[in-house]
Design a protein around this motif. Sequence first.
Motif, short mmCIF file in Angstrom:
data_model
loop_
_atom_site.label_atom_id
_atom_site.label_comp_id
_atom_site.label_asym_id
_atom_site.label_seq_id
_atom_site.Cartn_x
_atom_site.Cartn_y
_atom_site.Cartn_z
N ASP A 1 0.65 -1.10 0.07
CA ASP A 1 -0.21 -0.39 -0.04
C ASP A 1 1.14 1.07 -0.59
OD1 ASP A 1 -2.42 -1.29 0.46
OD2 ASP A 1 -2.23 -2.30 2.29
N VAL A 2 2.01 0.78 -0.46
CA VAL A 2 2.42 2.35 -0.77
C VAL A 2 1.92 3.59 -1.74
CG1 VAL A 2 4.78 3.79 -1.87
CG2 VAL A 2 4.71 0.61 -0.48
N ALA A 3 1.62 2.77 -2.99
CA ALA A 3 -0.13 4.15 -3.41
C ALA A 3 -1.03 3.70 -3.04
CB ALA A 3 0.69 3.69 -5.20
N SER A 4 -1.41 5.28 -2.49
CA SER A 4 -3.22 4.56 -1.38
C SER A 4 -3.16 5.91 -1.94
CB SER A 4 -2.53 4.84 -0.39
OG SER A 4 -4.02 4.99 0.33
N GLY A 5 -4.57 6.13 -3.02
CA GLY A 5 -5.14 7.66 -3.52
C GLY A 5 -4.02 8.64 -3.51
N GLU A 6 -3.96 9.93 -3.23
CA GLU A 6 -3.22 10.83 -3.72
C GLU A 6 -2.01 11.31 -2.53
OE1 GLU A 6 -6.19 14.87 -3.82
OE2 GLU A 6 -6.24 13.78 -6.13
N SER A 7 -2.06 9.43 -1.49
CA SER A 7 -1.71 10.60 -0.33
C SER A 7 0.27 10.49 -1.01
CB SER A 7 -2.17 9.25 0.47
OG SER A 7 -2.69 9.30 1.04
N PRO A 8 1.16 10.95 -0.06
CA PRO A 8 2.31 10.74 -0.55
C PRO A 8 2.95 9.61 -0.47
CG PRO A 8 2.29 12.81 0.56
CD PRO A 8 1.08 11.43 0.29
N TRP A 9 4.16 9.16 -1.50
CA TRP A 9 4.71 8.02 -1.15
C TRP A 9 5.62 7.88 0.22
CZ3 TRP A 9 5.58 6.46 -7.26
CH2 TRP A 9 4.50 6.13 -7.76
N LEU A 10 4.89 7.36 0.78
CA LEU A 10 6.17 6.78 2.06
C LEU A 10 7.51 5.83 1.95
CD1 LEU A 10 4.03 8.07 4.95
CD2 LEU A 10 5.34 9.59 3.42
N ILE A 11 8.01 5.92 1.32
CA ILE A 11 8.94 5.41 1.04
C ILE A 11 10.54 5.51 1.51
CG2 ILE A 11 10.13 4.15 -1.20
CD1 ILE A 11 8.22 4.75 -2.21
N GLU A 12 10.93 4.63 2.85
CA GLU A 12 11.77 5.31 2.82
C GLU A 12 13.08 4.66 3.37
OE1 GLU A 12 12.84 8.85 4.49
OE2 GLU A 12 10.86 9.32 3.31
N SER A 13 14.05 3.91 2.34
CA SER A 13 14.76 3.29 2.29
C SER A 13 15.97 3.82 3.49
CB SER A 13 15.58 3.11 0.65
OG SER A 13 16.20 4.14 0.74
N SER A 14 16.36 4.49 4.21
CA SER A 14 17.90 4.78 5.57
C SER A 14 16.89 4.19 6.50
CB SER A 14 17.76 5.77 5.39
OG SER A 14 17.01 7.02 5.89
N ASP A 15 15.63 3.54 6.93
CA ASP A 15 14.85 3.80 8.12
C ASP A 15 14.22 1.68 7.81
OD1 ASP A 15 13.10 3.18 10.74
OD2 ASP A 15 11.63 3.51 9.64
N HIS A 16 15.76 0.99 7.55
CA HIS A 16 15.28 -0.09 7.84
C HIS A 16 14.71 -0.83 8.77
CE1 HIS A 16 17.31 0.07 4.37
NE2 HIS A 16 19.00 0.41 4.84
N SER A 17 14.37 -0.41 9.61
CA SER A 17 13.33 -1.33 10.51
C SER A 17 12.30 -1.07 10.74
CB SER A 17 14.34 -0.90 12.27
OG SER A 17 13.81 0.63 12.54
N GLY A 18 11.64 -0.08 9.60
CA GLY A 18 10.07 0.57 9.64
C GLY A 18 9.82 1.24 11.08
N GLY A 19 10.57 1.24 12.09
CA GLY A 19 10.32 1.49 13.36
C GLY A 19 9.31 3.37 13.32
N GLN A 20 10.27 4.13 12.14
CA GLN A 20 10.00 5.81 12.39
C GLN A 20 8.75 5.84 11.79
OE1 GLN A 20 12.82 7.99 10.78
NE2 GLN A 20 14.73 7.36 11.99
#
Length: 578
Positions: A308-327
Motif C-alpha cells: 500500500d505504498v500507492a494509496s490515493g493521492e497520498s505521498p509515497w512514504l518510502i524511506e529506504s534508510s529506515d530499514h527497521s520500519g520503526g520511524q
Amino acid sequence: MQLNLDVFPNALRPASIATLAAVEVLASHGNVEARGAVFTRREVVDFILDLAGYTTDKPLHEMRLLEPSFGGGDFLLPAVERLLAAWRIQGDGGSVFEALQDAIRAIELHRDTFHITRRALVEYLKASEIGGLAANQLADVWLVQGDFLLAPLEGHFDFVVGNPPYVRQELIPEALLREYRARYATIYDRADLYIPFIERSLFMLAPGGALGFICADRWMKNRYGAPLRKLVADQYRLKVYVDMTGSDAFLREVSAYPAITVISREPSGPTRIAHCMEISAVSLARLAALLDAALPLASCGAVREMHDVASGESPWLIESSDHSGGQLALLRRLELQFPLLEEAGCKVRIGVATGADKVFIGDYAALDVEPECKLPLVATRDIQSGEVQWRGQGVINPFGHGDGLVDLAAYPRLRRYLEQNKAQITRHHCAQKNPTAWYRTIDRITPALCTRPKLLIPDIKGEAHIVYEAGKLYPHHNLYFVTSDTWDLRALQAVLLSSISRLFVATYSTKMRGGFLRFQAQYLRRIRLPQWRDVPDGLREALRDAAIRRDLDACNRAAFTLYGLTADERAALGGNGA
C-alpha cells in the motif's frame, strides 16, 4: 492495434497553429535546459531494462517498446542491442524488417538531435550485420521526430523506458502549456514536464506491460504530484522503487534527486524497495536480480517489500534508510491518534509576495510614503541566529481597510513614490492582468498580522529553525509562519523544534542536496499535534521553558512525553530524550 480513445480520449486532439509554432521553436532551437535533456549512464540503462523485464530471454521481436524522448540514444541503442540478440536467438530467420518493424517506437522533439541519433542507429544496425536498406527502413519506422505529448501513436506497448525531460513550466511556451493542460489531467499546480510524460506513458501500456523510468522523485511526495499518484494507485501497480540519491546515475550533475520506478499495468501488489549507491554493471545486475527474485525477502538483504505504498493521492512514504520500519510505524501511530496541526487550532501560512520587491521593500525609515502605508518586515536574514534581529526593512502596503486598494489621491507621498517606480511595478503579472489596479502586490497585506505573535519558519533548512516573533513585524515571502488561537506559541515552538516534527517533515518532504529539507506549508500541515486542552500544566511549562532556552534536548524530552513515546519509539528517533 488502433489507439483506444476511450482510454486516452485526447490523444488525437488537433493542435492549434500557435501550438505547432511553439513546438517548431523547441524542435529547431531548444537548448539542453529548455529540452530538459539529461543523459543516463549505460550501467543504469541496463539496470532499468532489466527491472522492466526487457531481457533477451524473451521474444522481444514479438513485443513492443516505447522510448518517449530518446535524445542521444542512451536507452534506444541498448534496447536495440537486446532486441537483435533476442531475435537471433528466437527468430525464424526471415526478413529483418518484417520481423522487427513493430518492435520499437522512439520519439525525439529536437530535430538536430533526432538526425544525429538516427545516423548512429543506422550505423549500429549496419555494424550488427543488418543491410543498409533494412537499417534505414527500420530507422524510418522506429523513430519519430515530434513532441511525445502531441504525437499520434498507434497501439499499446509492453515496455516504456527512458529518462523523461525535466522542464519547469516557466520554460514551456504559453500556447504549448495550454495545449498540454487540455490533454493531460495530471498537470496540476507547478507540475514539471515529466508528469504528463509519465501519464501518457502509463496509458500507452498494454495489460501486463511495465514502465521503467528514472526521473526526479519530487512528484512522489509533493503537492503537484497528487493527481499522478492517484492515477497510479487506482489503475496500476508500483512494482519497484530504487532510490538513486548519492549515485552518479547521469553523465552530468543534476539538482534533482533521481529515483527509478517500475510501474506495471496489473492489479495492485507489494512494492520492492532498494537504495542504490554504487554504479557498476556487476552491482546493478546483482541488485536487479534481488528486486526480481522469487526468494523470501529475508534472503535478499538490501531489498525491502512494502504494501500500500500507492494509496490515493497520498505521498509515497518510502524511506529506504529506515530499514527497521520503526520511524514509519511511529508516524502511522501518531497519525491515527492525534489531529493534524491545523485541526488542533494552528494555522500555517506564507509571508507576502509583492511581485516587485525592489520597489515595495526597502529601508523602513527611508520609504517615503505615509506612515500608515508601510509596515516593518521580517525576512530570513533577520532570524538566522534563532532570535529575531530586525535589520530595519519595511514593506509598502497599498491596501486600505476594506477589500480594495487605497485611493492614491488621499495619499500623495505614496502616489508619488509608486508613480516614480511605475515602470518596474507594471512588469509583474498582476499589473498586466489588471491595469487599473497596477500598484497592488501579488498577496494582499493585512496589517493586523503584523501585531499578531507568530512562529517564523524558513523554507529550506537541514534542521527545524523555528523562531518566535512577538507581534511586531510582517513576514516576507521567504518565510512560513504559524499562528494559533489555542496553543501557546512558545510551547508549540518546542514541539516544532523536536525530532517528532522533523520526522513528519522529513518523511513527507522532498529531499534537497546536502540533506536539506523543505519546511513548506504542505509538509508542516502534515504534523500531528495534541489539543492544547489535553496538555497538563506541568508539561505546558516544560515545553515553554525548553523553547525559550532553545534547548533541543529538553524540547525532545517534553515532546516525547507529550506524545507518549515508548522506549522503542524513542530509539527509532535516535534515542534523544530517552
